[in-house]
Scaffold this active site. Sequence first.
Site, PDB file in Angstrom:
ATOM      1  N   LEU A 127      48.909  44.214  40.880  1.00 22.80           N
ATOM      2  CA  LEU A 127      48.629  42.894  40.302  1.00 22.80           C
ATOM      3  C   LEU A 127      47.303  42.326  40.770  1.00 22.80           C
ATOM      4  O   LEU A 127      46.712  41.474  40.101  1.00 22.80           O
ATOM      5  CB  LEU A 127      49.763  41.923  40.653  1.00 22.80           C
ATOM      6  N   GLY A 128      46.839  42.778  41.934  1.00 22.83           N
ATOM      7  CA  GLY A 128      45.580  42.271  42.457  1.00 22.83           C
ATOM      8  C   GLY A 128      45.114  43.095  43.645  1.00 22.83           C
ATOM      9  O   GLY A 128      45.928  43.559  44.449  1.00 22.83           O
ATOM     10  N   GLY A 169      42.079  43.458  46.865  1.00 21.79           N
ATOM     11  CA  GLY A 169      41.084  42.761  47.660  1.00 21.79           C
ATOM     12  C   GLY A 169      40.680  43.597  48.849  1.00 21.79           C
ATOM     13  O   GLY A 169      41.276  44.656  49.109  1.00 21.79           O
ATOM     14  N   VAL A 227      48.257  43.177  46.122  1.00 24.06           N
ATOM     15  CA  VAL A 227      49.574  42.699  45.702  1.00 24.06           C
ATOM     16  C   VAL A 227      50.014  43.562  44.526  1.00 24.06           C
ATOM     17  O   VAL A 227      49.238  43.798  43.597  1.00 24.06           O
ATOM     18  CB  VAL A 227      49.539  41.220  45.286  1.00 24.06           C
ATOM     19  N   LYS A 284      53.208  42.450  48.929  1.00 23.45           N
ATOM     20  CA  LYS A 284      51.903  41.976  49.396  1.00 23.45           C
ATOM     21  C   LYS A 284      51.538  42.741  50.662  1.00 23.45           C
ATOM     22  O   LYS A 284      52.270  42.702  51.655  1.00 23.45           O
ATOM     23  CB  LYS A 284      51.983  40.469  49.682  1.00 23.45           C
ATOM     24  N   ASP A 313      47.808  22.697  51.306  1.00 16.98           N
ATOM     25  CA  ASP A 313      46.896  23.327  50.340  1.00 16.98           C
ATOM     26  C   ASP A 313      47.535  23.363  48.955  1.00 16.98           C
ATOM     27  O   ASP A 313      47.513  24.384  48.268  1.00 16.98           O
ATOM     28  CB  ASP A 313      46.523  24.740  50.796  1.00 16.98           C
TER      29      ASP A 313
END
Length: 560
Positions: free
Chosen positions: A63-64, A66, A71, A87, A176
Amino acid sequence: MEDKRRNGHSPQPNKTKCSNTATATTATTKVKGRPKQSSTIHSVILKEHNLDVYQKYTETEVLGNGSMGHVAKSSGKESSDKSYALKSIILDRVSTSFIDELKNEIHILKAMDHPNIVKLHEVFSHKKQIYMILELCDGGDLYTRLPYTEKDSAYVTGKLLSAIKYMHDHGIVHRDLKFENIMFENKSSTAEIKVIDFGLSKKFATSRLGIMREGVGTLYSMAPQVLQGIYTSQADMWSVGVIAFMLLSSHRPFYNKKRKIMIDRIMRCDYTFKKDYWKPISDDAKDFIDHLLVLDPKVRYVASKAQKHKWLHKQFKMEDRAPTESVTGRVADNLLMYKDNLSLKKLALNVIAHRSSTAEIINLRKAFDQFDSGNDGVISSEEFKVAIQDKCSYSSDEIKELFNSIDINNNGQIMYTEFIAATLEAQGQLDEARIAEAFDRLDTDDTGFISKENIMEFLSDTDATMKDIEHMIQAADTDHCGQVSFDEFLAMFRSDNENKNITPSYLLSSLKASSDFDPLNSPSDGSSDDAHSSDDLVGIDAVIPGGKYDITERKQEEEA
Protein backbone atom coordinates in the site's frame (compact mmCIF):
# COMPACT_ATOMS: atom_id res chain seq x y z
CA MET A 1 -6.43 -24.96 11.95
CA GLU A 2 -3.80 -27.43 13.09
CA ASP A 3 -4.74 -31.12 13.34
CA LYS A 4 -3.39 -31.37 16.88
CA ARG A 5 -6.48 -29.57 18.19
CA ARG A 6 -8.90 -32.05 16.67
CA ASN A 7 -6.93 -35.28 17.01
CA GLY A 8 -5.43 -34.85 20.46
CA HIS A 9 -1.84 -35.04 19.23
CA SER A 10 -0.68 -32.65 21.90
CA PRO A 11 1.00 -33.96 25.05
CA GLN A 12 -1.20 -34.97 27.97
CA PRO A 13 -1.45 -32.40 30.77
CA ASN A 14 1.19 -32.61 33.48
CA LYS A 15 -1.03 -33.34 36.48
CA THR A 16 1.82 -32.98 38.93
CA LYS A 17 2.76 -29.58 37.61
CA CYS A 18 -0.85 -28.33 37.80
CA SER A 19 -1.19 -29.70 41.32
CA ASN A 20 2.02 -28.04 42.49
CA THR A 21 0.96 -24.72 41.02
CA ALA A 22 -2.37 -24.84 42.79
CA THR A 23 -0.80 -25.83 46.10
CA ALA A 24 1.79 -23.08 46.00
CA THR A 25 -0.77 -20.38 45.30
CA THR A 26 -3.71 -19.48 47.49
CA ALA A 27 -7.14 -19.03 45.99
CA THR A 28 -6.99 -15.27 46.19
CA THR A 29 -3.38 -14.76 45.12
CA LYS A 30 -3.09 -12.54 42.07
CA VAL A 31 -1.21 -13.68 39.02
CA LYS A 32 2.46 -12.74 39.24
CA GLY A 33 3.97 -9.99 37.14
CA ARG A 34 1.28 -7.48 38.08
CA PRO A 35 1.91 -3.82 37.31
CA LYS A 36 0.70 -1.24 39.78
CA GLN A 37 -2.35 -0.50 37.64
CA SER A 38 -3.95 -3.53 36.00
CA SER A 39 -4.70 -3.67 32.30
CA THR A 40 -8.01 -4.48 30.70
CA ILE A 41 -8.57 -7.85 29.07
CA HIS A 42 -8.60 -6.13 25.69
CA SER A 43 -5.12 -4.70 26.12
CA VAL A 44 -3.69 -8.16 26.85
CA ILE A 45 -5.37 -9.72 23.82
CA LEU A 46 -2.72 -7.95 21.75
CA LYS A 47 0.26 -10.29 21.47
CA GLU A 48 3.90 -9.29 21.05
CA HIS A 49 6.18 -11.82 19.34
CA ASN A 50 9.92 -12.18 18.88
CA LEU A 51 9.68 -13.96 15.56
CA ASP A 52 9.37 -13.41 11.83
CA VAL A 53 5.96 -11.93 10.99
CA TYR A 54 5.93 -13.83 7.69
CA GLN A 55 5.58 -17.10 9.57
CA LYS A 56 2.02 -16.02 10.36
CA TYR A 57 1.09 -13.45 7.71
CA THR A 58 1.35 -13.11 3.94
CA GLU A 59 1.50 -9.77 2.14
CA THR A 60 -1.07 -9.48 -0.64
CA GLU A 61 -0.59 -5.87 -1.78
CA VAL A 62 1.93 -3.14 -0.98
CA LEU A 63 0.00 0.00 0.00
CA GLY A 64 2.94 2.32 0.54
CA ASN A 65 6.75 2.33 0.50
CA GLY A 66 9.23 4.56 2.28
CA SER A 67 12.87 4.73 3.28
CA MET A 68 12.01 3.52 6.81
CA GLY A 69 9.74 0.64 5.84
CA HIS A 70 6.45 -0.08 4.16
CA VAL A 71 2.74 -0.73 4.70
CA ALA A 72 1.10 -3.73 3.03
CA LYS A 73 -2.28 -5.36 2.92
CA SER A 74 -1.86 -8.81 4.44
CA SER A 75 -3.75 -11.87 5.59
CA GLY A 76 -3.14 -14.61 8.11
CA LYS A 77 -1.80 -17.87 6.71
CA GLU A 78 -4.47 -19.83 8.59
CA SER A 79 -7.32 -17.36 7.93
CA SER A 80 -6.75 -15.82 4.52
CA ASP A 81 -10.30 -14.47 4.28
CA LYS A 82 -9.51 -11.58 6.65
CA SER A 83 -7.22 -8.68 5.73
CA TYR A 84 -5.00 -6.51 7.92
CA ALA A 85 -2.51 -3.71 7.48
CA LEU A 86 1.09 -4.82 8.04
CA LYS A 87 3.30 -1.86 8.94
CA SER A 88 7.06 -2.53 8.93
CA ILE A 89 9.77 -0.29 10.35
CA ILE A 90 13.48 -0.90 9.77
CA LEU A 91 15.06 0.20 13.05
CA ASP A 92 18.50 0.91 11.55
CA ARG A 93 16.94 3.59 9.33
CA VAL A 94 15.10 5.59 11.96
CA SER A 95 16.18 7.94 14.72
CA THR A 96 15.94 7.23 18.43
CA SER A 97 13.12 9.76 18.69
CA PHE A 98 11.14 7.93 16.00
CA ILE A 99 11.61 4.63 17.85
CA ASP A 100 10.28 6.34 20.98
CA GLU A 101 7.26 7.55 19.00
CA LEU A 102 6.69 4.01 17.72
CA LYS A 103 6.82 2.53 21.22
CA ASN A 104 4.50 5.28 22.40
CA GLU A 105 2.01 4.46 19.65
CA ILE A 106 2.05 0.75 20.52
CA HIS A 107 1.57 1.51 24.22
CA ILE A 108 -1.37 3.82 23.58
CA LEU A 109 -3.10 1.64 20.98
CA LYS A 110 -2.97 -1.32 23.37
CA ALA A 111 -5.15 0.66 25.78
CA MET A 112 -7.66 1.96 23.22
CA ASP A 113 -11.03 0.27 22.71
CA HIS A 114 -13.30 2.51 20.63
CA PRO A 115 -15.17 1.91 17.34
CA ASN A 116 -13.58 5.01 15.73
CA ILE A 117 -9.97 4.38 16.78
CA VAL A 118 -7.80 2.06 14.71
CA LYS A 119 -7.14 -1.29 16.38
CA LEU A 120 -3.71 -2.84 16.86
CA HIS A 121 -3.76 -6.66 16.83
CA GLU A 122 -0.17 -7.92 17.07
CA VAL A 123 3.43 -6.69 17.21
CA PHE A 124 6.44 -8.63 15.88
CA SER A 125 10.13 -7.94 16.45
CA HIS A 126 12.64 -9.72 14.21
CA LYS A 127 16.13 -8.91 12.90
CA LYS A 128 16.09 -5.21 13.77
CA GLN A 129 12.62 -4.70 12.34
CA ILE A 130 9.30 -4.06 14.03
CA TYR A 131 6.05 -5.13 12.40
CA MET A 132 2.61 -3.95 13.51
CA ILE A 133 -0.53 -5.85 12.48
CA LEU A 134 -3.27 -3.22 12.42
CA GLU A 135 -6.90 -3.02 11.45
CA LEU A 136 -6.98 -2.39 7.70
CA CYS A 137 -8.33 1.04 6.76
CA ASP A 138 -8.24 1.14 2.98
CA GLY A 139 -11.05 3.60 2.26
CA GLY A 140 -8.75 6.62 2.00
CA ASP A 141 -8.35 9.62 4.28
CA LEU A 142 -10.75 12.56 4.59
CA TYR A 143 -9.26 14.21 1.50
CA THR A 144 -10.34 11.37 -0.77
CA ARG A 145 -14.08 12.03 -0.35
CA LEU A 146 -14.19 15.81 -0.70
CA PRO A 147 -16.58 17.58 -1.02
CA TYR A 148 -18.91 16.63 1.85
CA THR A 149 -22.54 17.51 2.38
CA GLU A 150 -23.36 19.30 5.62
CA LYS A 151 -25.01 16.14 6.97
CA ASP A 152 -21.96 14.03 6.11
CA SER A 153 -19.72 16.66 7.72
CA ALA A 154 -21.77 16.45 10.91
CA TYR A 155 -21.57 12.65 10.89
CA VAL A 156 -17.78 12.63 10.58
CA THR A 157 -17.47 15.36 13.21
CA GLY A 158 -19.80 13.54 15.61
CA LYS A 159 -17.84 10.31 15.33
CA LEU A 160 -14.54 12.17 15.69
CA LEU A 161 -15.78 13.88 18.85
CA SER A 162 -16.77 10.51 20.30
CA ALA A 163 -13.21 9.24 19.78
CA ILE A 164 -11.70 12.42 21.26
CA LYS A 165 -14.01 12.37 24.28
CA TYR A 166 -12.97 8.76 24.86
CA MET A 167 -9.26 9.60 24.51
CA HIS A 168 -9.43 12.60 26.84
CA ASP A 169 -11.45 10.64 29.41
CA HIS A 170 -8.64 8.06 29.40
CA GLY A 171 -5.81 10.56 29.78
CA ILE A 172 -4.72 10.62 26.13
CA VAL A 173 -4.20 13.68 23.91
CA HIS A 174 -3.70 12.94 20.20
CA ARG A 175 -1.78 16.14 19.28
CA ASP A 176 -1.82 15.59 15.50
CA LEU A 177 -5.47 15.50 14.44
CA LYS A 178 -5.79 16.37 10.76
CA PHE A 179 -7.39 15.14 7.54
CA GLU A 180 -4.53 12.70 6.85
CA ASN A 181 -4.93 11.00 10.24
CA ILE A 182 -8.62 10.21 9.86
CA MET A 183 -9.20 7.22 7.57
CA PHE A 184 -12.28 5.48 6.23
CA GLU A 185 -12.27 1.81 7.19
CA ASN A 186 -13.20 0.64 3.68
CA LYS A 187 -14.40 1.90 0.30
CA SER A 188 -18.09 1.66 1.16
CA SER A 189 -20.11 4.89 1.08
CA THR A 190 -21.23 4.10 4.65
CA ALA A 191 -17.74 3.36 5.97
CA GLU A 192 -16.92 4.57 9.47
CA ILE A 193 -13.94 6.79 10.19
CA LYS A 194 -10.93 5.65 12.20
CA VAL A 195 -8.45 7.93 13.98
CA ILE A 196 -4.91 6.73 13.27
CA ASP A 197 -1.27 7.64 14.00
CA PHE A 198 -0.80 7.95 17.75
CA GLY A 199 2.98 8.38 17.54
CA LEU A 200 2.83 11.98 18.78
CA SER A 201 0.11 11.33 21.35
CA LYS A 202 0.62 11.99 25.04
CA LYS A 203 -0.67 9.67 27.77
CA PHE A 204 -1.00 10.95 31.30
CA ALA A 205 -0.76 8.64 34.31
CA THR A 206 -4.31 9.56 35.33
CA SER A 207 -7.34 10.85 33.44
CA ARG A 208 -6.42 14.36 34.66
CA LEU A 209 -4.84 15.99 31.64
CA GLY A 210 -1.87 18.27 32.25
CA ILE A 211 0.18 20.90 30.47
CA MET A 212 2.36 19.90 27.51
CA ARG A 213 5.33 21.75 26.04
CA GLU A 214 6.52 19.65 23.09
CA GLY A 215 6.18 21.40 19.74
CA VAL A 216 4.50 18.61 17.79
CA GLY A 217 1.78 18.35 15.18
CA THR A 218 1.12 19.79 11.73
CA LEU A 219 0.93 23.54 11.16
CA TYR A 220 -2.44 23.86 9.44
CA SER A 221 -4.33 22.18 12.31
CA MET A 222 -2.07 23.41 15.11
CA ALA A 223 -3.50 25.51 17.96
CA PRO A 224 -1.85 28.88 18.78
CA GLN A 225 -0.74 27.59 22.19
CA VAL A 226 1.04 24.62 20.56
CA LEU A 227 3.05 27.07 18.46
CA GLN A 228 4.21 28.64 21.71
CA GLY A 229 5.01 25.32 23.34
CA ILE A 230 2.57 25.45 26.26
CA TYR A 231 -0.86 23.87 25.84
CA THR A 232 -3.45 21.40 27.12
CA SER A 233 -5.82 18.81 25.66
CA GLN A 234 -7.79 21.76 24.29
CA ALA A 235 -5.30 21.80 21.41
CA ASP A 236 -7.17 18.73 20.07
CA MET A 237 -10.41 20.70 20.14
CA TRP A 238 -8.88 23.49 18.06
CA SER A 239 -7.94 20.80 15.52
CA VAL A 240 -11.56 19.60 15.48
CA GLY A 241 -12.59 23.14 14.58
CA VAL A 242 -10.11 23.16 11.69
CA ILE A 243 -11.33 19.76 10.48
CA ALA A 244 -15.00 20.79 10.69
CA PHE A 245 -14.21 23.98 8.74
CA MET A 246 -12.52 21.94 6.01
CA LEU A 247 -15.29 19.31 5.85
CA LEU A 248 -17.94 21.99 5.35
CA SER A 249 -16.07 24.22 2.92
CA SER A 250 -13.27 22.13 1.33
CA HIS A 251 -10.91 24.95 2.33
CA ARG A 252 -8.51 25.53 5.20
CA PRO A 253 -9.30 28.31 7.66
CA PHE A 254 -5.78 29.78 7.94
CA TYR A 255 -4.02 28.69 4.77
CA ASN A 256 -1.43 30.86 3.06
CA LYS A 257 1.52 29.94 0.87
CA LYS A 258 3.82 31.87 3.18
CA ARG A 259 4.43 30.19 6.51
CA LYS A 260 4.79 33.51 8.37
CA ILE A 261 1.38 34.69 7.20
CA MET A 262 -0.19 31.34 8.04
CA ILE A 263 1.23 31.57 11.58
CA ASP A 264 -0.04 35.15 11.81
CA ARG A 265 -3.57 34.03 10.93
CA ILE A 266 -3.48 31.19 13.45
CA MET A 267 -2.19 33.48 16.21
CA ARG A 268 -4.89 36.06 15.42
CA CYS A 269 -7.55 33.37 15.00
CA ASP A 270 -8.20 35.07 11.67
CA TYR A 271 -10.70 33.10 9.60
CA THR A 272 -13.87 34.08 7.76
CA PHE A 273 -17.24 32.77 6.56
CA LYS A 274 -17.60 35.54 3.95
CA LYS A 275 -16.56 33.50 0.91
CA ASP A 276 -19.22 32.31 -1.53
CA TYR A 277 -18.71 28.65 -0.66
CA TRP A 278 -20.08 29.34 2.84
CA LYS A 279 -23.45 30.65 1.60
CA PRO A 280 -25.25 27.26 1.55
CA ILE A 281 -23.88 26.27 4.99
CA SER A 282 -26.20 26.69 7.99
CA ASP A 283 -25.63 29.26 10.72
CA ASP A 284 -25.62 26.41 13.25
CA ALA A 285 -22.57 24.86 11.54
CA LYS A 286 -20.74 28.19 11.57
CA ASP A 287 -21.63 28.69 15.23
CA PHE A 288 -20.21 25.26 16.01
CA ILE A 289 -16.88 26.23 14.43
CA ASP A 290 -16.94 29.61 16.23
CA HIS A 291 -16.95 27.77 19.56
CA LEU A 292 -13.91 25.68 18.63
CA LEU A 293 -11.65 28.11 16.79
CA VAL A 294 -11.38 30.25 19.90
CA LEU A 295 -8.09 31.79 20.96
CA ASP A 296 -8.64 31.26 24.68
CA PRO A 297 -8.50 27.51 25.45
CA LYS A 298 -10.60 28.03 28.59
CA VAL A 299 -13.45 29.40 26.46
CA ARG A 300 -12.98 26.87 23.65
CA TYR A 301 -15.51 24.03 23.81
CA VAL A 302 -14.41 20.76 25.41
CA ALA A 303 -15.50 17.56 23.65
CA SER A 304 -18.60 16.96 25.79
CA LYS A 305 -19.81 20.54 25.24
CA ALA A 306 -19.22 20.30 21.50
CA GLN A 307 -21.24 17.07 21.36
CA LYS A 308 -24.26 18.89 22.76
CA HIS A 309 -24.20 21.69 20.18
CA LYS A 310 -27.49 22.23 18.32
CA TRP A 311 -25.82 21.61 14.94
CA LEU A 312 -25.02 18.02 15.87
CA HIS A 313 -28.43 17.53 17.47
CA LYS A 314 -30.03 18.41 14.15
CA GLN A 315 -27.60 16.81 11.72
CA PHE A 316 -26.24 13.83 13.73
CA LYS A 317 -29.41 12.22 15.06
CA MET A 318 -29.23 8.89 16.86
CA GLU A 319 -32.32 7.57 15.09
CA ASP A 320 -30.58 8.04 11.74
CA ARG A 321 -27.87 5.61 12.86
CA ALA A 322 -30.09 2.87 14.31
CA PRO A 323 -29.94 -0.78 13.20
CA THR A 324 -33.06 -2.59 12.01
CA GLU A 325 -35.72 -3.71 14.50
CA SER A 326 -34.85 -7.37 13.94
CA VAL A 327 -31.17 -6.73 14.77
CA THR A 328 -32.16 -4.75 17.87
CA GLY A 329 -34.37 -7.61 19.06
CA ARG A 330 -31.71 -10.28 18.53
CA VAL A 331 -29.10 -8.15 20.29
CA ALA A 332 -31.37 -7.66 23.30
CA ASP A 333 -32.12 -11.40 23.50
CA ASN A 334 -28.42 -12.25 23.33
CA LEU A 335 -27.54 -9.74 26.05
CA LEU A 336 -30.10 -11.36 28.34
CA MET A 337 -28.60 -14.83 27.76
CA TYR A 338 -24.96 -13.77 27.94
CA LYS A 339 -24.72 -13.72 31.73
CA ASP A 340 -25.09 -17.52 31.89
CA ASN A 341 -22.08 -18.25 29.70
CA LEU A 342 -18.99 -19.94 31.09
CA SER A 343 -16.15 -17.65 32.16
CA LEU A 344 -13.80 -19.15 29.57
CA LYS A 345 -16.38 -18.64 26.83
CA LYS A 346 -16.75 -14.98 27.81
CA LEU A 347 -13.00 -14.56 27.61
CA ALA A 348 -12.96 -16.28 24.22
CA LEU A 349 -15.83 -14.12 22.93
CA ASN A 350 -13.84 -11.02 23.85
CA VAL A 351 -10.85 -12.36 21.91
CA ILE A 352 -13.10 -13.07 18.90
CA ALA A 353 -14.73 -9.64 19.17
CA HIS A 354 -11.35 -7.92 19.27
CA ARG A 355 -10.22 -9.71 16.11
CA SER A 356 -13.50 -9.28 14.23
CA SER A 357 -13.63 -7.36 10.97
CA THR A 358 -16.10 -4.59 10.16
CA ALA A 359 -18.14 -6.91 7.94
CA GLU A 360 -18.50 -9.39 10.80
CA ILE A 361 -19.86 -6.91 13.35
CA ILE A 362 -21.31 -3.97 11.41
CA ASN A 363 -24.86 -4.38 12.79
CA LEU A 364 -23.61 -4.97 16.33
CA ARG A 365 -21.64 -1.74 16.10
CA LYS A 366 -24.83 0.11 15.20
CA ALA A 367 -26.49 -1.43 18.25
CA PHE A 368 -23.59 -0.26 20.44
CA ASP A 369 -24.10 3.25 19.07
CA GLN A 370 -27.72 3.17 20.28
CA PHE A 371 -26.78 2.04 23.78
CA ASP A 372 -23.97 4.64 23.93
CA SER A 373 -26.37 7.58 24.02
CA GLY A 374 -23.66 9.84 25.44
CA ASN A 375 -21.51 9.18 22.34
CA ASP A 376 -18.33 8.76 24.39
CA GLY A 377 -17.40 5.22 23.35
CA VAL A 378 -18.52 3.44 26.53
CA ILE A 379 -21.90 2.41 27.98
CA SER A 380 -22.65 3.55 31.52
CA SER A 381 -24.92 1.58 33.84
CA GLU A 382 -27.65 4.20 33.43
CA GLU A 383 -27.38 4.14 29.63
CA PHE A 384 -27.61 0.36 29.72
CA LYS A 385 -30.63 0.41 32.01
CA VAL A 386 -32.51 2.89 29.81
CA ALA A 387 -31.72 0.92 26.64
CA ILE A 388 -32.57 -2.54 27.99
CA GLN A 389 -35.50 -1.96 30.35
CA ASP A 390 -38.10 -1.65 27.57
CA LYS A 391 -36.87 -4.93 26.04
CA CYS A 392 -37.32 -7.12 29.12
CA SER A 393 -39.26 -7.37 32.40
CA TYR A 394 -36.14 -7.49 34.55
CA SER A 395 -35.99 -5.64 37.86
CA SER A 396 -33.34 -2.99 38.51
CA ASP A 397 -31.27 -5.52 40.45
CA GLU A 398 -31.48 -8.05 37.63
CA ILE A 399 -30.45 -5.42 35.08
CA LYS A 400 -27.53 -4.50 37.32
CA GLU A 401 -26.48 -8.16 37.47
CA LEU A 402 -26.71 -8.37 33.69
CA PHE A 403 -24.61 -5.20 33.32
CA ASN A 404 -21.95 -6.59 35.67
CA SER A 405 -21.80 -9.88 33.77
CA ILE A 406 -20.90 -8.00 30.56
CA ASP A 407 -18.46 -5.68 32.34
CA ILE A 408 -15.78 -8.35 32.72
CA ASN A 409 -13.15 -5.67 33.41
CA ASN A 410 -15.20 -4.58 36.42
CA ASN A 411 -14.55 -0.88 35.74
CA GLY A 412 -18.16 0.26 36.00
CA GLN A 413 -18.80 0.62 32.28
CA ILE A 414 -19.30 -1.61 29.25
CA MET A 415 -16.47 -1.10 26.80
CA TYR A 416 -16.91 -1.46 23.06
CA THR A 417 -15.32 -4.91 22.76
CA GLU A 418 -17.24 -6.15 25.81
CA PHE A 419 -20.52 -5.20 24.13
CA ILE A 420 -19.54 -6.80 20.82
CA ALA A 421 -18.49 -9.97 22.69
CA ALA A 422 -21.83 -10.13 24.50
CA THR A 423 -23.79 -9.81 21.25
CA LEU A 424 -21.68 -11.79 18.76
CA GLU A 425 -23.99 -14.80 18.77
CA ALA A 426 -26.99 -12.61 17.94
CA GLN A 427 -25.87 -13.00 14.33
CA GLY A 428 -26.03 -16.79 14.49
CA GLN A 429 -23.56 -19.57 15.20
CA LEU A 430 -19.95 -18.45 15.12
CA ASP A 431 -17.73 -19.86 12.40
CA GLU A 432 -15.35 -22.55 13.65
CA ALA A 433 -12.35 -20.72 12.19
CA ARG A 434 -13.03 -17.69 14.41
CA ILE A 435 -13.37 -19.95 17.46
CA ALA A 436 -10.12 -21.72 16.54
CA GLU A 437 -8.34 -18.36 16.28
CA ALA A 438 -9.42 -17.54 19.85
CA PHE A 439 -8.28 -20.98 21.02
CA ASP A 440 -4.85 -20.38 19.48
CA ARG A 441 -4.54 -17.05 21.27
CA LEU A 442 -5.37 -18.60 24.65
CA ASP A 443 -3.19 -21.68 24.04
CA THR A 444 -0.10 -19.56 24.65
CA ASP A 445 2.42 -22.44 24.53
CA ASP A 446 0.87 -24.02 21.43
CA THR A 447 0.30 -27.47 22.98
CA GLY A 448 -3.25 -27.95 21.71
CA PHE A 449 -4.71 -27.50 25.20
CA ILE A 450 -5.58 -24.46 27.31
CA SER A 451 -4.08 -24.86 30.77
CA LYS A 452 -4.16 -22.82 33.95
CA GLU A 453 -0.63 -21.73 33.11
CA ASN A 454 -1.83 -20.46 29.72
CA ILE A 455 -4.56 -18.35 31.31
CA MET A 456 -2.09 -17.13 33.95
CA GLU A 457 0.20 -15.94 31.17
CA PHE A 458 -2.65 -14.42 29.17
CA LEU A 459 -4.04 -12.51 32.16
CA SER A 460 -0.66 -11.67 33.71
CA ASP A 461 -1.25 -7.93 33.44
CA THR A 462 -4.75 -8.02 34.93
CA ASP A 463 -6.19 -8.52 38.40
CA ALA A 464 -7.28 -12.10 37.78
CA THR A 465 -6.64 -14.40 40.74
CA MET A 466 -5.74 -18.07 40.84
CA LYS A 467 -9.30 -18.75 42.03
CA ASP A 468 -10.64 -17.08 38.87
CA ILE A 469 -8.38 -19.17 36.68
CA GLU A 470 -9.10 -22.48 38.41
CA HIS A 471 -12.84 -21.80 38.12
CA MET A 472 -12.49 -20.92 34.45
CA ILE A 473 -10.63 -24.12 33.55
CA GLN A 474 -12.66 -26.48 35.76
CA ALA A 475 -16.01 -25.31 34.36
CA ALA A 476 -14.97 -26.01 30.75
CA ASP A 477 -12.86 -29.13 31.45
CA THR A 478 -15.62 -31.71 31.03
CA ASP A 479 -13.27 -34.75 31.03
CA HIS A 480 -11.54 -33.47 34.20
CA CYS A 481 -8.01 -33.81 32.84
CA GLY A 482 -6.94 -30.41 34.17
CA GLN A 483 -6.86 -28.68 30.77
CA VAL A 484 -9.30 -27.69 28.04
CA SER A 485 -9.02 -29.37 24.64
CA PHE A 486 -10.23 -27.78 21.43
CA ASP A 487 -13.26 -30.11 21.35
CA GLU A 488 -14.23 -28.95 24.86
CA PHE A 489 -13.60 -25.35 23.84
CA LEU A 490 -15.75 -25.72 20.71
CA ALA A 491 -18.51 -27.41 22.72
CA MET A 492 -18.99 -24.19 24.73
CA PHE A 493 -20.16 -22.52 21.51
CA ARG A 494 -22.30 -25.40 20.29
CA SER A 495 -24.27 -26.46 23.38
CA ASP A 496 -27.35 -24.71 24.73
CA ASN A 497 -27.78 -26.68 27.93
CA GLU A 498 -24.41 -27.66 29.38
CA ASN A 499 -22.75 -24.25 29.61
CA LYS A 500 -24.90 -22.47 32.20
CA ASN A 501 -22.64 -21.09 34.87
CA ILE A 502 -22.61 -17.71 36.56
CA THR A 503 -19.33 -15.91 36.01
CA PRO A 504 -17.58 -14.92 39.25
CA SER A 505 -18.08 -11.22 39.97
CA TYR A 506 -14.36 -10.99 40.65
CA LEU A 507 -13.26 -12.11 37.16
CA LEU A 508 -11.26 -8.90 37.04
CA SER A 509 -10.88 -5.95 39.37
CA SER A 510 -10.63 -3.89 37.29
CA LEU A 511 2.74 6.55 10.76
CA LYS A 512 3.37 9.81 11.81
CA ALA A 513 3.15 12.29 8.82
CA SER A 514 5.75 14.98 9.46
CA SER A 515 5.22 17.22 6.42
CA ASP A 516 3.12 20.36 6.45
CA PHE A 517 -0.25 20.51 4.76
CA ASP A 518 -0.38 19.86 1.04
CA PRO A 519 -2.80 22.34 -0.58
CA LEU A 520 -6.13 21.14 -1.93
CA ASN A 521 -7.26 21.82 -5.45
CA SER A 522 -7.96 25.55 -5.76
CA PRO A 523 -6.76 26.15 -2.18
CA SER A 524 -6.60 29.90 -2.21
CA ASP A 525 -9.21 31.74 -0.18
CA GLY A 526 -8.77 34.74 -2.44
CA SER A 527 -6.47 36.69 -0.17
CA SER A 528 -3.11 37.95 -1.32
CA ASP A 529 0.12 36.55 0.09
CA ASP A 530 1.19 40.15 0.56
CA ALA A 531 -1.90 41.25 2.48
CA HIS A 532 0.26 41.90 5.53
CA SER A 533 3.60 43.61 5.76
CA SER A 534 6.22 41.78 7.80
CA ASP A 535 5.96 44.42 10.52
CA ASP A 536 2.23 43.78 10.98
CA LEU A 537 2.44 39.99 11.29
CA VAL A 538 1.75 38.30 14.60
CA GLY A 539 4.38 35.70 15.44
CA ILE A 540 4.52 32.85 17.91
CA ASP A 541 5.79 35.22 20.63
CA ALA A 542 2.45 37.04 20.80
CA VAL A 543 0.60 37.36 24.10
CA ILE A 544 -2.46 35.09 23.80
CA PRO A 545 -4.80 33.54 26.41
CA GLY A 546 -3.30 30.35 27.83
CA GLY A 547 -0.08 31.00 25.91
CA LYS A 548 3.56 31.22 26.93
CA TYR A 549 3.42 34.93 27.68
CA ASP A 550 0.06 35.00 29.44
CA ILE A 551 1.20 36.52 32.77
CA THR A 552 -2.14 35.86 34.49
CA GLU A 553 -2.01 32.20 33.50
CA ARG A 554 1.57 31.80 34.72
CA LYS A 555 0.75 33.41 38.09
CA GLN A 556 -2.17 31.01 38.56
CA GLU A 557 0.12 28.07 37.79
CA GLU A 558 2.69 29.28 40.34
CA GLU A 559 0.03 29.75 43.02
CA ALA A 560 -1.34 26.26 42.29
